[in-house]
Enzyme design. Structure first.
Site, PDB file in Angstrom:
ATOM      1  N   ASN A 114       0.713  -1.571  -0.237  1.00 27.49           N
ATOM      2  CA  ASN A 114       0.406   0.154   0.190  1.00 27.49           C
ATOM      3  C   ASN A 114       1.003   1.427   0.022  1.00 27.49           C
ATOM      4  O   ASN A 114       1.995   1.559   0.907  1.00 27.49           O
ATOM      5  CB  ASN A 114      -0.961  -0.543   1.541  1.00 27.49           C
ATOM      6  CG  ASN A 114      -1.760   1.485   1.554  1.00 27.49           C
ATOM      7  OD1 ASN A 114      -2.069   2.171   0.494  1.00 27.49           O
ATOM      8  ND2 ASN A 114      -2.344   1.470   2.312  1.00 27.49           N
ATOM      9  N   TRP A 115       1.069   1.889  -1.237  1.00 34.64           N
ATOM     10  CA  TRP A 115       1.211   2.873  -1.763  1.00 34.64           C
ATOM     11  C   TRP A 115       1.402   4.393  -0.697  1.00 34.64           C
ATOM     12  O   TRP A 115       1.918   5.179  -0.613  1.00 34.64           O
ATOM     13  CB  TRP A 115       2.624   3.595  -2.589  1.00 34.64           C
ATOM     14  CG  TRP A 115       2.909   2.085  -3.350  1.00 34.64           C
ATOM     15  CD1 TRP A 115       3.951   1.078  -2.393  1.00 34.64           C
ATOM     16  CD2 TRP A 115       3.293   1.618  -4.372  1.00 34.64           C
ATOM     17  NE1 TRP A 115       4.432  -0.418  -3.372  1.00 34.64           N
ATOM     18  CE2 TRP A 115       4.195   0.195  -4.962  1.00 34.64           C
ATOM     19  CE3 TRP A 115       2.612   1.795  -5.920  1.00 34.64           C
ATOM     20  CZ2 TRP A 115       4.093  -0.195  -5.736  1.00 34.64           C
ATOM     21  CZ3 TRP A 115       2.590   1.430  -7.100  1.00 34.64           C
ATOM     22  CH2 TRP A 115       3.125   0.387  -7.214  1.00 34.64           C
ATOM     23  N   LYS A 116       0.031   4.015   0.097  1.00 33.25           N
ATOM     24  CA  LYS A 116      -0.955   5.293   0.056  1.00 33.25           C
ATOM     25  C   LYS A 116      -0.492   6.667  -1.116  1.00 33.25           C
ATOM     26  O   LYS A 116      -0.519   6.566  -1.591  1.00 33.25           O
ATOM     27  CB  LYS A 116       0.042   5.633   1.303  1.00 33.25           C
ATOM     28  CG  LYS A 116      -0.235   4.680   2.153  1.00 33.25           C
ATOM     29  CD  LYS A 116      -0.403   4.663   4.417  1.00 33.25           C
ATOM     30  CE  LYS A 116      -0.106   3.265   4.700  1.00 33.25           C
ATOM     31  NZ  LYS A 116       0.071   4.031   6.101  1.00 33.25           N
TER      32      LYS A 116
ATOM     33  N   HIS B 275      -9.825   1.739   5.693  1.00 34.94           N
ATOM     34  CA  HIS B 275      -8.568   1.904   5.378  1.00 34.94           C
ATOM     35  C   HIS B 275      -9.141   2.714   7.468  1.00 34.94           C
ATOM     36  O   HIS B 275      -8.918   3.554   6.935  1.00 34.94           O
ATOM     37  CB  HIS B 275      -6.865   2.202   5.307  1.00 34.94           C
ATOM     38  CG  HIS B 275      -5.846   1.969   5.323  1.00 34.94           C
ATOM     39  ND1 HIS B 275      -5.291   3.468   6.295  1.00 34.94           N
ATOM     40  CD2 HIS B 275      -5.287   0.872   5.282  1.00 34.94           C
ATOM     41  CE1 HIS B 275      -4.697   2.943   6.365  1.00 34.94           C
ATOM     42  NE2 HIS B 275      -4.169   1.843   5.549  1.00 34.94           N
TER      43      HIS B 275
ATOM     44  N   GLU C  67      -6.236   4.776   8.425  1.00 38.35           N
ATOM     45  CA  GLU C  67      -6.470   6.405   7.901  1.00 38.35           C
ATOM     46  C   GLU C  67      -7.913   6.844   7.321  1.00 38.35           C
ATOM     47  O   GLU C  67      -7.997   8.424   6.851  1.00 38.35           O
ATOM     48  CB  GLU C  67      -5.623   6.435   6.364  1.00 38.35           C
ATOM     49  CG  GLU C  67      -4.134   6.369   7.450  1.00 38.35           C
ATOM     50  CD  GLU C  67      -2.838   5.855   7.201  1.00 38.35           C
ATOM     51  OE1 GLU C  67      -3.130   5.564   5.419  1.00 38.35           O
ATOM     52  OE2 GLU C  67      -2.126   5.490   7.910  1.00 38.35           O
TER      53      GLU C  67
ATOM     54  N   GLU D 128      -5.057  -5.300  11.161  1.00 39.33           N
ATOM     55  CA  GLU D 128      -4.502  -3.987  10.982  1.00 39.33           C
ATOM     56  C   GLU D 128      -4.577  -3.123  12.371  1.00 39.33           C
ATOM     57  O   GLU D 128      -5.387  -1.946  12.392  1.00 39.33           O
ATOM     58  CB  GLU D 128      -4.281  -3.070  10.137  1.00 39.33           C
ATOM     59  CG  GLU D 128      -4.351  -3.287   8.248  1.00 39.33           C
ATOM     60  CD  GLU D 128      -3.464  -2.601   7.951  1.00 39.33           C
ATOM     61  OE1 GLU D 128      -2.735  -2.660   6.633  1.00 39.33           O
ATOM     62  OE2 GLU D 128      -4.592  -1.429   7.329  1.00 39.33           O
TER      63      GLU D 128
ATOM     64  N   GLY E 255       0.544   6.064  12.308  1.00 36.66           N
ATOM     65  CA  GLY E 255      -1.009   5.299  13.547  1.00 36.66           C
ATOM     66  C   GLY E 255      -0.383   5.194  14.607  1.00 36.66           C
ATOM     67  O   GLY E 255      -0.496   5.018  15.801  1.00 36.66           O
TER      68      GLY E 255
ATOM     69  N   SER F 178       3.233  -2.459  10.920  1.00 37.54           N
ATOM     70  CA  SER F 178       4.825  -2.822  10.802  1.00 37.54           C
ATOM     71  C   SER F 178       5.371  -3.849  10.395  1.00 37.54           C
ATOM     72  O   SER F 178       6.753  -3.996  10.759  1.00 37.54           O
ATOM     73  CB  SER F 178       5.046  -1.943  12.030  1.00 37.54           C
ATOM     74  OG  SER F 178       4.998  -0.876  12.472  1.00 37.54           O
TER      75      SER F 178
ATOM     76  N   GLY G 149       2.266  -1.017   4.744  1.00 39.65           N
ATOM     77  CA  GLY G 149       2.626   0.663   4.110  1.00 39.65           C
ATOM     78  C   GLY G 149       4.200   1.189   3.905  1.00 39.65           C
ATOM     79  O   GLY G 149       5.141   0.239   2.745  1.00 39.65           O
ATOM     80  N   GLY G 150       5.122   1.326   5.011  1.00 36.68           N
ATOM     81  CA  GLY G 150       5.511   1.888   5.027  1.00 36.68           C
ATOM     82  C   GLY G 150       6.776   1.065   4.012  1.00 36.68           C
ATOM     83  O   GLY G 150       7.957   1.640   3.038  1.00 36.68           O
TER      84      GLY G 150
END
Ligand code: PEP
Length: 258
Positions: A9-11, A97, A99, A169, A177, A215, A236-237
């Site tokens: 997920n590149w957001k 999600h 976010e 998540e 978060g 994470s 994500g990251g």
């Protein structure tokens, strides 16, 4: 074969050049391990067509959100419908999600409506659920998560076990978060609880895949992927780094069973 699922997920963290580099890296990593995992790249809307054009064999393209269309097409400025996503080559979509729930006021009802619209259009839904740190501290984690799943999926027409997957998540474990590390025992026990919940309460969706996100990195991906009831990971990251993404894809292939 039980294929593990790796979702990147590149957001809002990439530009066009990044999407090119990461898409190619994902394709190379998947190719090197014989395509033994399912890899889903989740791009911002504006790059979907670009990523679609360079999508390597076996890699799936997803969007980060979708609108509920009030009409098949028409006056919804700024919205992107499920049909428009399909038109870009996209076959899956993240819905719910944390976010979007926290930053855009998405309620369980919004999420349910989006799931219905996406499934009706034939998109695979990646439903994100998870409790906040406060809900966890209040001992509400399991209720919150099972409630989110129920609200989104119970008695929905057009949904089959292979057209939806749930990504658990915990908000406090997502790097943006809170980024706390979830204990493996906690991941294992909530996944077992959720698998049991689906079996007993959402019987038509028995067999639906359950993923973990929060994470996930190259150094913990293998062990998380080896937990029972964990069918994949949402990253994500770490998915923004080509080497890290490649390593997680390799871990997914290694954890897939013949
Ligand atoms: C996410 O936001 O869905 C996520 C899993 O992010 P990260 O891997 O950075 O914690």
């Amino acid at each position: 074969m039980t294929r593990k699922i790796i979702i990147a997920n590149w957001k809002m963290s990439v530009n066009r050049a990044d999407t090119t580099r990461l898409t190619r890296a994902a394709g190379v990593a998947l190719g090197k391990c014989g395509g033994q995992a399912d890899v889903i790249l989740v791009s911002p809307y504006v790059y979907l067509t670009h990523v679609s054009a360079i999508l390597p064999p076996g890699v799936i393209l997803a969007a980060q959100d979708v609108a509920v269309p009030h009409h098949p097409k028409g006056a919804q400025t700024g919205d992107v419908s499920p049909e428009m996503l399909r038109d870009t080559g996209c076959t899956a979509v993240i819905i719910g999600h944390s976010e979007r729930r926290s930053g855009h006021g998405e309620t369980d009802d919004t999420v349910r409506a989006k799931v219905a619209a996406a499934c009706a259009a034939g998109l695979t839904v990646i439903l994100c659920v998870g409790e906040t740190a406060d809900q966890r501290a209040a001992g509400q984690g399991r209720n919150v998560v099972s409630g989110q799943i129920h609200a989104a999926l119970f008695d929905q027409p057009n949904i089959r076990p292979d057209s939806v997957m749930v990504a658990y998540e915990p908000v406090w474990a997502i790097s943006g978060g809170g980024g706390q590390t979830a204990a493996l025992e906690d991941i294992g026990s909530i996944h077992q609880f959720l698998a049991n919940y689906i079996e007993t309460t959402l019987a038509p969706l028995r067999g639906m895949r359950l993923l973990y996100g929060g994470s996930v990195r190259p150094d913990n991906a293998s062990v998380i992927l080896s937990l029972p009831y964990v069918d994949g990971v949402l990253v994500g990251g770490a998915s923004l780094d080509a080497d890290a993404l490649s390593e997680i894809i390799r871990a997914g292939c290694a954890a897939s069973r013949p």
